[in-house]
Write an enzyme that holds these catalytic residues in place. Structure first.
Site, short mmCIF file in Angstrom:
data_model
loop_
_atom_site.label_atom_id
_atom_site.label_comp_id
_atom_site.label_asym_id
_atom_site.label_seq_id
_atom_site.Cartn_x
_atom_site.Cartn_y
_atom_site.Cartn_z
N ASP A 50 0.61 -1.25 -0.02
CA ASP A 50 0.02 -0.25 -0.31
C ASP A 50 0.78 1.40 0.04
O ASP A 50 2.00 1.81 -0.05
CB ASP A 50 -0.77 -0.34 1.34
CG ASP A 50 -0.32 0.07 2.61
OD1 ASP A 50 0.84 -0.88 2.73
OD2 ASP A 50 -0.73 0.49 3.74
N GLU A 77 -0.21 -0.71 6.01
CA GLU A 77 0.98 -0.48 6.60
C GLU A 77 0.84 1.01 6.55
O GLU A 77 0.98 1.95 7.49
CB GLU A 77 2.02 -0.83 5.98
CG GLU A 77 3.26 -0.71 7.04
CD GLU A 77 3.63 0.94 6.95
OE1 GLU A 77 4.98 0.57 8.00
OE2 GLU A 77 3.48 1.80 6.46
N ASP A 81 11.85 -1.91 4.84
CA ASP A 81 10.90 -0.84 4.73
C ASP A 81 10.94 0.56 5.16
O ASP A 81 10.62 1.20 6.23
CB ASP A 81 9.52 -0.78 5.03
CG ASP A 81 8.30 0.00 4.99
OD1 ASP A 81 8.50 0.48 4.44
OD2 ASP A 81 7.44 -0.26 5.67
N ARG A 127 5.90 10.21 17.54
CA ARG A 127 6.39 9.50 17.93
C ARG A 127 6.79 8.60 18.97
O ARG A 127 7.71 9.94 20.27
CB ARG A 127 8.05 9.80 17.25
CG ARG A 127 7.27 9.96 15.35
CD ARG A 127 7.22 8.92 14.55
NE ARG A 127 6.26 9.35 13.29
CZ ARG A 127 6.09 8.98 12.51
NH1 ARG A 127 6.19 7.60 12.47
NH2 ARG A 127 5.29 8.87 11.92
N HIS A 150 6.89 9.42 1.45
CA HIS A 150 5.62 10.54 1.72
C HIS A 150 5.14 11.64 1.18
O HIS A 150 4.43 12.56 1.29
CB HIS A 150 5.74 10.26 3.05
CG HIS A 150 5.51 9.23 4.29
ND1 HIS A 150 4.78 9.41 5.12
CD2 HIS A 150 4.96 7.79 3.85
CE1 HIS A 150 5.05 7.38 5.56
NE2 HIS A 150 4.79 6.78 4.26
N1 LIG Z 1 7.73 3.39 5.52
C1 LIG Z 1 7.21 3.42 6.62
C2 LIG Z 1 6.44 4.22 6.83
O1 LIG Z 1 6.32 5.15 6.14
N2 LIG Z 1 5.60 3.63 8.24
C3 LIG Z 1 4.23 4.45 8.04
C4 LIG Z 1 3.57 4.61 9.35
C5 LIG Z 1 2.97 4.84 10.20
C6 LIG Z 1 2.85 5.60 11.73
N3 LIG Z 1 1.83 6.22 11.89
C7 LIG Z 1 1.02 6.39 10.64
N4 LIG Z 1 1.78 5.44 10.06
C8 LIG Z 1 5.15 6.44 9.25
O2 LIG Z 1 4.68 7.29 8.93
O3 LIG Z 1 6.17 5.91 9.91
ZN LIG Z 2 6.54 1.32 4.36
ZN LIG Z 3 5.07 4.88 3.99
#
Ligand SMILES: NCC(=O)N[C@@H](Cc1c[nH]cn1)C(=O)O
Ligand SMILES: [Zn+2]
Ligand SMILES: [Zn+2]
Length: 474
Positions: free
Chosen positions: A100, A165, A194, A341, A443
């Protein structure tokens, strides 16, 4: 084992690999958009078909439904698994990935169509190119290379590929727990690719931050109001919400919610020294972002605040007027999205209570008749590995054999929610073996994967399978 033969095979098939990536990027598998759910389902089918074409033993797991914030129920995409080989004399690795993607629209400021993979100066631009479609394909191509050359796979290889994910891996934790004594019963090692390198140097990743994602909804009048007619006499939901958001964090990045900073594990001298050895150019980092200043000056401070301290980000406000023009509206209901985070030793359920209590207290002080509703929609824990684990020793060897350098040992500021679940449920060793570049723009607009990283990354994965097979043999 002949790595050169594998490398040559991979080099001579790189055009096919780019074409497959092009097909995968063309699928708008955005897990955050309910309207794209059919596309996401199609992406899972394409993944399953690919494994079937390779004669893998595949399975699709239905993980139920998803309830959207508006109450609508939609199906979750299936989780696809595949197994190649089941020789009990060999170790078994399980590779996790996701297909995704985050949302992407041309209007966001992309230079090329986000779902049309476009190569410019050796970079392959497209949404999901680096996160996480090319790394998943690189693993698939590494296995295919062994098969095509009639080389015995050095280890049994399993895949578990999900499609949620980017929105918090809904339903996956439950599936992993249910499959602990089944799909995972013979798995010795778990590999995740990833994430990205920190510089131009290859890296092995030994930690990720978790994430607690919140919605804070302020609801006031029953409908939007004219600001000239009603402004000055009503408590505006947007003013309440902005006031509330301003109590979360100060201008120097200090999180103001009681208990958050207190939970963070102390930085040890040993850990600080690890940062010193890492290749990271602060000026380059600053220029790449395109900012005039950073919150910290030194490499150690920047890296530690990316990796081992919590950060709070405000992502957006739903219901706010955001179009062009100058509508003079008082929005009736607005929902802020922000996330924190998570790092060791923070605990998402505790963070949920701390944030909810704090925001309700701050809201009460405003003496407004509007209603506040705080919801935590994702509560993903951080993950940390032991770099002396044999998986990391094997990683160093594979990087040496493909790139001829020692990898940096790094952590990742982002979140891979499932990493901690794998660790807690299966108890197996986990490694994150990235192939993405430091400047891939995950992103963001113009996400890319370089052809170099994609192809050399495929070689790295092929070499790594061999190195893992050597664990416990010397
Ligand atoms: N490549 C990993 C990634 O981008 N993970 C997302 C997952 C996430 C965390 N909170 C919402 N989605 C990230 O933003 O770290
Ligand atoms: Zn990812
Ligand atoms: Zn991601």
């Amino acid at each position: 084992f002949n790595l050169d033969e594998l490398k040559n095979y991979i080099d001579s098939h790189q055009e096919d690999y780019v074409l497959t990536l092009r097909d995968w990027v063309a699928v708008e598998s955005d897990s955050s958009d309910a309207l794209k759910r059919d596309e996401l389902m199609r992406m899972m089918k394409i993944t399953e078909n690919k494994f079937n074409d390779m004669k893998g033993h595949t399975n699709r797991f239905d993980i139920g439904n998803q309830e959207l914030p508006n109450g609508q129920i939609i199906p979750l995409p299936v989780v696809v698994t595949a197994s190649f080989g089941n020789d009990s004399n060999k170790a078994t690795v399980c590779i996790y990935g996701h297909v995704d993607v985050q949302p992407a629209r041309m209007e966001d400021g992309w230079d090329t169509e986000p779902y049309n993979l476009t190569e410019i100066n050796g970079n392959l631009y497209g949404r999901g190119a680096s996160d996480n479609k090319a790394p998943v394909l690189a693993w698939i191509h590494a296995v295919e290379a062994y098969q095509a050359l009639d080389m015995d796979l050095p280890v049994n290889v399993k895949f578990i590929i999900e499609g949620m994910e980017e929105t918090g891996s809904n339903g996956l934790d439950e599936l992993i727990s249910k499959q602990k004594d089944d799909f995972f019963s013979d798995v010795d090692y778990i590999i995740i690719s990833d994430c990205g390198w920190l510089s131009r140097k290859p890296a092995l990743t030994y930690g990720t931050r978790g994430n607690c994602y919140f919605f804070a909804e302020v609801e006031g009048p029953k409908q939007d109001l004219h600001s000239g007619v009603y402004g000055g006499s009503v408590f505006e939901p947007m003013i309440d919400l902005i006031g509330l958001l301003d109590t979360l964090i100060d201008s120097s990045g200090h999180i103001l919610i009681p208990g958050i900073n207190e939970a963070v594990a102390e930085l040890t001298e040993e850990e600080r020294k690890l940062y010193e050895a890492i290749e990271f150019d602060v000026e380059n980092f600053k220029n790449k972002i395109g900012t005039n200043g950073l919150m910290y000056d030194t490499k150690e401070e920047i890296l530690s605040h990316r990796w081992r301290y919590p950060s709070l980000s405000i992502h957006g406000i739903e219901g706010a007027f955001s179009a062009s023009g100058s509508k003079t509206v008082i929005p009736a209901k607005v929902t802020a999205k922000f996330s924190i985070r998570q790092v060791p030793d923070m605990d998402p359920p505790t963070v949920e209570k701390q944030v909810t209590t704090y925001l309700n207290d701050m809201f009460a002080k405003r003496n407004t008749p509007n209603k506040l509703k705080v919801t935590m929609i994702i509560g993903a824990k951080p993950w940390l590995a032991d770099v002396s684990d044999p998986l990391y020793v094997a990683g160093r060897r594979a990087v040496q054999k493909v790139f001829g350098v020692e990898p940096d040992l790094i952590r990742e500021g982002g979140t891979i929610p499932v990493a901690r679940t794998f660790q807690d449920v299966t108890g197996k060793s986990i490694i994150m073996l990235p192939i993405g570049g430091f400047d891939d723009g995950l992103h963001s607009q113009n996400e890319k994967m370089s052809r170099y990283n994609y192809i050399e990354g495929t070689k790295l994965f092929a070499a790594y399978l061999h190195e893992v097979s050597q664990i416990n043999k010397s």
